[in-house]
Scaffold this motif. Structure first.
Motif, PDB file in Angstrom:
ATOM      1  N   SER A 210      19.728  19.949 -10.265  1.00 28.12           N
ATOM      2  CA  SER A 210      20.043  18.524 -10.200  1.00 28.12           C
ATOM      3  C   SER A 210      21.535  18.259 -10.255  1.00 28.12           C
TER       4      SER A 210
ATOM      5  N   GLU B  90      10.503  18.739  -6.949  1.00 26.36           N
ATOM      6  CA  GLU B  90      11.577  19.627  -6.504  1.00 26.36           C
ATOM      7  C   GLU B  90      11.063  20.735  -5.594  1.00 26.36           C
TER       8      GLU B  90
ATOM      9  N   ARG C 221      10.536  16.266  -2.763  1.00 27.12           N
ATOM     10  CA  ARG C 221      11.987  16.159  -2.773  1.00 27.12           C
ATOM     11  C   ARG C 221      12.633  17.539  -2.672  1.00 27.12           C
ATOM     12  N   ARG C 222      11.974  18.404  -1.954  1.00 29.55           N
ATOM     13  CA  ARG C 222      12.508  19.757  -1.771  1.00 29.55           C
ATOM     14  C   ARG C 222      13.842  19.715  -1.029  1.00 29.55           C
TER      15      ARG C 222
ATOM     16  N   ALA D 180      15.833  23.801 -12.914  1.00 25.65           N
ATOM     17  CA  ALA D 180      15.763  22.379 -12.576  1.00 25.65           C
ATOM     18  C   ALA D 180      17.033  21.628 -12.962  1.00 25.65           C
TER      19      ALA D 180
ATOM     20  N   SER E 203      14.836  24.705  -2.692  1.00 25.14           N
ATOM     21  CA  SER E 203      14.676  24.446  -4.118  1.00 25.14           C
ATOM     22  C   SER E 203      13.328  24.918  -4.624  1.00 25.14           C
ATOM     23  N   SER E 204      12.338  24.999  -3.744  1.00 24.10           N
ATOM     24  CA  SER E 204      11.007  25.478  -4.140  1.00 24.10           C
ATOM     25  C   SER E 204      11.013  26.956  -4.498  1.00 24.10           C
TER      26      SER E 204
END
Length: 280
Positions: free
Chosen positions: A204, A135, A139-140, A200, A192-193
């Protein structure tokens, strides 16, 4: 989603040139006087102590930044000496503040002694961290948000957060327009980072149209996700950031373990019944 998500501050800036910290390469006596006056002086050592803690600046800003810090030191020292002459260093509140500052400085110094020099993490450790936190990297995501951004002490902020959670962003917009017409909606983007691990599950479940609340230092953000884009960061791009993160985690773990041992050895116990309840 009434939870406030505190984003991790992203650090940036250029490395300060070496001369910013001392004397541009020339060797000088450690206590060389650089400012004089009637019963007043400032040494190079005093200035360097502040410069070492200064944030990074662009190379062309080194000279003016150094002079600005020196001017601040002059003002600070003049005011401090005037305060001593006025007897303010004997006031209870001032004595307590000095003791608090001393305690903080000593604690930080001992923590640095515990940690020592951090060894650079291995390539395998960095790769594992990268793979374990998709994340943040592979997949950021980038969230484009329309929001209200207000100070944490903004009047009725909890009421507004509850309204967003219960009735949604449109209801919040109506309420804000009536209560605080000068507070305008803003367009912002968040990676998202930047979000903590506790976000989390929320992350999602987000999709365009989702309402969101989160916090940054000093600010509360109440908004709605407009679009979500994939914005991955490659392993090579992330290596330095990951290395620093791993070293930071090691330092925190080392200090936390030492504090735990010190608490046990000194039989530390909280006896106030109101404070004895464990923080959640």
């Amino acid at each position: 989603m009434g939870k406030l998500i505190r984003s991790r501050a992203m650090q940036s800036g250029c490395i300060i040139a070496a001369c910013f910290l001392a004397s541009c390469g020339s060797k000088k006596v450690p206590d060389q006087t650089i400012v004089t006056g009637d019963n007043f002086e400032i040494t190079l050592t005093e200035l360097d102590q502040i410069l070492r803690a200064a944030p990074p600046v662009q190379k062309e800003q080194v000279a003016p930044a150094r002079r600005a810090i020196l001017d601040t030191l002059i003002s600070q020292k003049l005011l401090a000496e005037a305060g001593e002459e006025a007897g303010l260093d004997k006031q209870v509140q001032v004595v307590q503040a000095i003791e608090a500052a001393k305690r903080s400085i000593l604690a930080q110094a001992y923590a640095r002694k515990l940690v020592g020099e951090d060894d650079a993490p291995s390539e395998a450790a960095i790769r594992k961290y990268y793979d374990d936190h998709p994340e943040k990297f592979s997949r950021r995501l980038k969230l484009n948000i329309v929001e209200y951004s207000v100070p944490q002490g903004f009047p009725n902020i909890n009421e507004y957060a509850a309204l967003l959670d219960k009735e949604g962003f449109d209801a919040l917009s109506t309420k804000m327009a009536a209560d605080s017409p000068d507070t305008k909606q803003l367009a912002s983007s968040r990676l998202s980072s930047e979000l903590p691990p506790t976000a989390a599950k929320i992350l999602s479940s987000l999709k365009p149209g989702s309402d969101i609340s989160y916090a940054t230092p000093g600010q509360v953000h109440l908004g709605r996700v407009q679009t979500i884009e994939i914005d991955p960061q490659s392993f090579e791009e992330a290596k330095f950031e990951i290395s620093e993160a791993i070293k930071s985690e090691r330092r925190e773990q080392t200090v936390a373990a030492a504090v735990q041992e010190l608490r046990k050895s000194r039989h530390i116990e909280i006896v106030n019944k109101d404070l004895k309840v464990q923080a959640r």
